[in-house]
Design an enzyme around this catalytic site. Sequence first.
Site, PDB file in Angstrom:
ATOM      1  N   ARG A  39      22.998  24.089   5.219  1.00  0.00           N
ATOM      2  CA  ARG A  39      21.964  22.366   3.831  1.00  0.00           C
ATOM      3  C   ARG A  39      23.327  21.787   3.184  1.00  0.00           C
ATOM      4  NH1 ARG A  39      22.621  24.306  -1.136  1.00  0.00           N
ATOM      5  NH2 ARG A  39      22.158  26.793  -0.377  1.00  0.00           N
ATOM      6  N   ASP A  46      12.940   0.302  -3.648  1.00  0.00           N
ATOM      7  CA  ASP A  46      11.948   0.668  -2.451  1.00  0.00           C
ATOM      8  C   ASP A  46      11.685   0.343  -1.236  1.00  0.00           C
ATOM      9  OD1 ASP A  46      10.302   1.676  -0.250  1.00  0.00           O
ATOM     10  OD2 ASP A  46       9.220   3.266  -2.397  1.00  0.00           O
ATOM     11  N   TYR A  95       4.126   2.759  -5.063  1.00  0.00           N
ATOM     12  CA  TYR A  95       4.158   3.861  -4.210  1.00  0.00           C
ATOM     13  C   TYR A  95       3.894   4.577  -5.331  1.00  0.00           C
ATOM     14  CZ  TYR A  95       4.383   7.919  -1.862  1.00  0.00           C
ATOM     15  OH  TYR A  95       3.577   8.667  -0.770  1.00  0.00           O
ATOM     16  N   LYS A 106       7.424   6.665   7.033  1.00  0.00           N
ATOM     17  CA  LYS A 106       6.590   5.131   7.921  1.00  0.00           C
ATOM     18  C   LYS A 106       7.546   4.378   9.002  1.00  0.00           C
ATOM     19  CE  LYS A 106       4.566   6.436   4.310  1.00  0.00           C
ATOM     20  NZ  LYS A 106       4.745   6.018   3.099  1.00  0.00           N
TER      21      LYS A 106
HETATM   22  C1  LIG Z   1       5.473   6.882   1.762  1.00  0.00           C
HETATM   23  C2  LIG Z   1       6.392   5.482   0.638  1.00  0.00           C
HETATM   24  C3  LIG Z   1       6.941   6.880  -0.411  1.00  0.00           C
HETATM   25  C4  LIG Z   1       6.982   8.109   0.067  1.00  0.00           C
HETATM   26  O1  LIG Z   1       7.722   8.535   0.905  1.00  0.00           O
HETATM   27  P1  LIG Z   1       7.339  10.384   1.645  1.00  0.00           P
HETATM   28  O2  LIG Z   1       8.650  10.515   2.783  1.00  0.00           O
HETATM   29  O3  LIG Z   1       6.510  10.436   1.875  1.00  0.00           O
HETATM   30  O4  LIG Z   1       8.197  11.013   0.660  1.00  0.00           O
HETATM   31  C5  LIG Z   1       8.049   5.859  -0.708  1.00  0.00           C
HETATM   32  N1  LIG Z   1       7.854   4.142  -0.674  1.00  0.00           N
HETATM   33  C6  LIG Z   1       6.608   4.201  -0.459  1.00  0.00           C
HETATM   34  C7  LIG Z   1       6.306   3.063  -0.334  1.00  0.00           C
HETATM   35  C8  LIG Z   1       5.810   4.898   0.815  1.00  0.00           C
HETATM   36  O5  LIG Z   1       5.052   4.121   1.193  1.00  0.00           O
END
Ligand SMILES: *Cc1c(COP(=O)(O)O)cnc(C)c1O
Length: 379
Positions: free
Chosen positions: A54, A177, A106, A202
């Site tokens: 962890r 982000d 998001y 993604k």
């Molecule tokens: C999917 C996404 C997230 C969150 O990511 P997870 O891996 O689903 O927790 C945050 N920001 C953007 C722009 C995303 O497309």
Amino acid sequence: MTSRQTTEHTEADPESVESWLVSAGRDRRPGSPLNVPPWPASNFVLGDRRAYSRGDGTPGWEALEEIVGGLEGGSSVSFASGMAGIAAIFGQLPIGSVVALPDDCYQGVAGLAKAGQSRSRWTVHRLAVGDTAGWLEMCGVADLIWLESPSNPLLTVADLDVICAAPRKRGAVLGVDNTFATPLNQRPLALGADVSVQSVTKFIGGHSDLLGGVVTVRDARLLEALRQARELSGATPGALEIFLAVRGARTLALRLERAQRNAMTLAERLAHHPNVTLTRYPGLTSHPTHDAARRQLKGFGTIISFDVRGDAAAADAVCARLQLVQHATSLGAVESTIERRASVPGQEHLPPALLRLSVGIEGVEDLWTDLDRALRNDL
Ligand SMILES: *Cc1c(COP(=O)(O)O)cnc(C)c1O
């Protein structure tokens, strides 16, 4: 495993990110496997530096952190998901902090911010992504300035170069982000941001088969705080997910190049389709923030948002008629996916017939045939 310590990040040569993606994070000792194998281990024989997964992780974490950290130009911490990484950043805020957040972002981040506000942990200001003057003002006021560019799902490009370089309140953190752009198209830390986040789920994973996140920072204290937050919250990535993420990262440049080319072609055609009333893609000259996109992004990405002529039911019918394009949420994978975003809880403010299309690496003419047929309803 003699992976380089991630605190001493090695910056990827910007001329050869393709080579970096393929070669970084490998153990080069004679006899080592070329690829870091998945280590399904919760605990280790005591004596070495690893005791319990962890907190101490596996060599796979280090490989992924080295790859992404080199691309982003900082030191990375891997998490169980993008949201786990983002929650760790929000978790650093002292009670009573001020958070500046885009109006288009998001929905998970919007939900996290709202939940904290309702528990009086912080106050949230929502700003239009393109309101550069507003963001500059927020830089002097907010403790966390959170940007997303291009934004989800309207694909507005913020003036990141201007905002990231602006003076900030003492102790404030500016986070970007960077999921939609990927570190191949945009490097927020080089523009002056403190934090860059990837939802590895993604583009880096790229195959819709894992959840993961990576947070990259420049400051050693913040790096240590995020590692501690990961250990204490248990937001640690699993061994198989990490293995898949590293494997996905190896082909990121190829996948992105192909999908981006597909996206440009499809965006141009959708923009002229009789059953589409508006096409949003940063690469189109008609896009309101095309100039900022040209200035800041190496590529325009693989996401297109377009409005189907008619109502929500008409847009739902288009999704139902598609055969090659998958009717599914999420984005950034080899397969094209489409979703009517206003159907997602918390996204009801969006145009009802807006479809967000994540373009994959299929043959572009096959994708166009599928989209055109579904839009014309002449199967
Ligand atoms: C999917 C996404 C997230 C969150 O990511 P997870 O891996 O689903 O927790 C945050 N920001 C953007 C722009 C995303 O497309």
